[in-house]
Design an enzyme around this catalytic site. Structure first.
Site, PDB file in Angstrom:
ATOM      1  N   PHE A  72       0.750  -1.324   0.180  1.00 57.23           N
ATOM      2  CA  PHE A  72       0.129  -0.028  -0.101  1.00 57.23           C
ATOM      3  C   PHE A  72       0.663   1.155   0.242  1.00 57.23           C
ATOM      4  CE2 PHE A  72       0.429  -1.557   4.224  1.00 57.23           C
ATOM      5  CZ  PHE A  72       1.042  -0.435   5.044  1.00 57.23           C
ATOM      6  N   ARG A  80      -2.199   6.826  20.815  1.00 61.86           N
ATOM      7  CA  ARG A  80      -2.904   5.541  20.003  1.00 61.86           C
ATOM      8  C   ARG A  80      -4.164   5.175  20.384  1.00 61.86           C
ATOM      9  NH1 ARG A  80       0.054   4.336  15.523  1.00 61.86           N
ATOM     10  NH2 ARG A  80      -1.189   2.689  15.266  1.00 61.86           N
ATOM     11  N   THR A 122      -5.984   0.546  13.212  1.00 66.43           N
ATOM     12  CA  THR A 122      -5.537   1.444  11.833  1.00 66.43           C
ATOM     13  C   THR A 122      -6.751   1.470  10.982  1.00 66.43           C
ATOM     14  OG1 THR A 122      -3.432   0.562  12.334  1.00 66.43           O
ATOM     15  CG2 THR A 122      -3.955   1.229   9.936  1.00 66.43           C
ATOM     16  N   ARG A 176     -10.649   7.025  14.885  1.00 67.23           N
ATOM     17  CA  ARG A 176     -11.022   6.408  13.951  1.00 67.23           C
ATOM     18  C   ARG A 176     -12.324   5.753  13.522  1.00 67.23           C
ATOM     19  NH1 ARG A 176      -4.837   4.276  13.223  1.00 67.23           N
ATOM     20  NH2 ARG A 176      -3.841   5.735  12.012  1.00 67.23           N
ATOM     21  N   ASN A 214      -7.630   7.180   6.823  1.00 70.60           N
ATOM     22  CA  ASN A 214      -8.029   7.012   8.384  1.00 70.60           C
ATOM     23  C   ASN A 214      -7.699   8.157   9.120  1.00 70.60           C
ATOM     24  OD1 ASN A 214      -5.466   6.572   8.303  1.00 70.60           O
ATOM     25  ND2 ASN A 214      -5.309   4.583   9.314  1.00 70.60           N
ATOM     26  N   HIS A 269      -2.621  10.188  12.073  1.00 69.50           N
ATOM     27  CA  HIS A 269      -1.261   9.365  12.299  1.00 69.50           C
ATOM     28  C   HIS A 269      -0.873   9.553  13.584  1.00 69.50           C
ATOM     29  CE1 HIS A 269       2.985   7.868  11.792  1.00 69.50           C
ATOM     30  NE2 HIS A 269       3.240   8.805  12.605  1.00 69.50           N
TER      31      HIS A 269
HETATM   32  P1  IDP Z   1      -1.107   3.262  11.944  1.00 66.92           P
HETATM   33  O1  IDP Z   1      -1.159   4.576  11.135  1.00 66.92           O
HETATM   34  O2  IDP Z   1      -2.102   2.550  12.582  1.00 66.92           O
HETATM   35  O3  IDP Z   1       0.275   3.273  12.772  1.00 66.92           O
HETATM   36  P2  IDP Z   1       0.470   1.517   9.889  1.00 66.92           P
HETATM   37  O4  IDP Z   1       0.724  -0.005   9.941  1.00 66.92           O
HETATM   38  O5  IDP Z   1       1.699   2.182  10.460  1.00 66.92           O
HETATM   39  O6  IDP Z   1      -0.630   2.128  10.880  1.00 66.92           O
HETATM   40  O7  IDP Z   1       0.389   2.174   8.476  1.00 66.92           O
HETATM   41  C1  IDP Z   1       0.456   3.524   8.115  1.00 66.92           C
HETATM   42  C2  IDP Z   1      -0.769   3.780   7.248  1.00 66.92           C
HETATM   43  O8  IDP Z   1      -0.699   3.156   6.144  1.00 66.92           O
HETATM   44  C3  IDP Z   1      -2.136   3.558   8.089  1.00 66.92           C
HETATM   45  O9  IDP Z   1      -2.560   4.685   8.793  1.00 66.92           O
HETATM   46  C4  IDP Z   1      -3.193   3.537   6.706  1.00 66.92           C
HETATM   47  O10 IDP Z   1      -3.360   4.838   6.260  1.00 66.92           O
HETATM   48  C5  IDP Z   1      -2.182   2.895   5.646  1.00 66.92           C
HETATM   49  N1  IDP Z   1      -2.363   1.452   5.777  1.00 66.92           N
HETATM   50  C6  IDP Z   1      -2.006   0.501   6.631  1.00 66.92           C
HETATM   51  N2  IDP Z   1      -2.229  -0.627   6.294  1.00 66.92           N
HETATM   52  C7  IDP Z   1      -2.883  -0.546   5.139  1.00 66.92           C
HETATM   53  C8  IDP Z   1      -3.643  -1.619   4.174  1.00 66.92           C
HETATM   54  O11 IDP Z   1      -3.638  -2.695   4.564  1.00 66.92           O
HETATM   55  N3  IDP Z   1      -4.090  -1.143   3.262  1.00 66.92           N
HETATM   56  C9  IDP Z   1      -4.184   0.216   2.893  1.00 66.92           C
HETATM   57  N4  IDP Z   1      -3.580   1.047   3.595  1.00 66.92           N
HETATM   58  C10 IDP Z   1      -2.870   0.421   4.616  1.00 66.92           C
HETATM   59 MG    MG Z   2       2.261   3.532  12.071  1.00 65.41          MG
END
Ligand code: IDP
Ligand code: MG
Length: 140
Positions: free
Chosen positions: A59, A87, A93, A104, A114, A117
């Site tokens: 992604f 968090r 996420t 979220r 979402n 960050h």
């Molecule tokens: P987080 O924002 O909750 O820390 P991370 O795993 O660090 O999540 O991923 C960073 C960002 O990448 C997420 O906030 C989301 O916008 C995007 N993301 C994460 N996993 C996916 C996925 O499986 N499909 C599409 N986008 C994703």
């Molecule tokens: Mg992250």
């Protein structure tokens, strides 16, 4: 328990939907202090560098495209256990898995859009804060 700083970003989908005040209000009501703020549009290089940890993920390109699609609001939050508290306020996420009452669950549109960050650990918080702010721009 230690006073920590963490980096928060109100993502383009949140800014686009007029949610800046709503989200800042949630941070402030929770007792976290907003000690730095900056509104900007991330360049592709900035978004790629900021999310370098995800560069092998499928992604990644979509993530960079969405993070550069409009202005973001970048914040430093400060308080006791700020990293984990932020968090907890954000929720999972994927908004479908986020607990009711989290940012979220209440506000996000999808896993891609979402809305927020948040740094996930002490080392990433330090890296992410220094990516956006000089020490003299943080008023903690
Ligand atoms: P987080 O924002 O909750 O820390 P991370 O795993 O660090 O999540 O991923 C960073 C960002 O990448 C997420 O906030 C989301 O916008 C995007 N993301 C994460 N996993 C996916 C996925 O499986 N499909 C599409 N986008 C994703
Ligand atoms: Mg992250």
């Amino acid at each position: 328990m230690a006073i920590e700083r963490t980096l928060s970003i109100i993502k383009p989908d949140g800014v686009r939907r007029n949610l800046i005040g709503e989200i800042l209000g949630r941070f402030e009501k929770s007792g976290l202090k907003v000690v730095a703020t900056r509104q900007c549009v991330l360049s592709k290089a900035e978004a790629e560098g900021f999310y370098a940890v995800h560069k092998e993920r499928p992604f990644f390109n979509d993530l960079v495209a969405s993070m550069t699609s409009g202005p973001v609001v970048v914040l430093v939050l400060q308080g006791e256990s700020a990293i984990l508290r932020n968090r907890d306020l954000m929720g999972a996420t994927n908004p479908k898995n986020a607990a009711p009452g989290t940012i979220r669950a209440d506000l996000a549109e999808s896993i891609e859009a979402n809305t927020v960050h948040g740094s996930d650990a002490t080392d990433t918080a330090a890296f992410e804060i220094s990516w956006f702010f000089r020490g003299t721009e943080i008023f903690g």
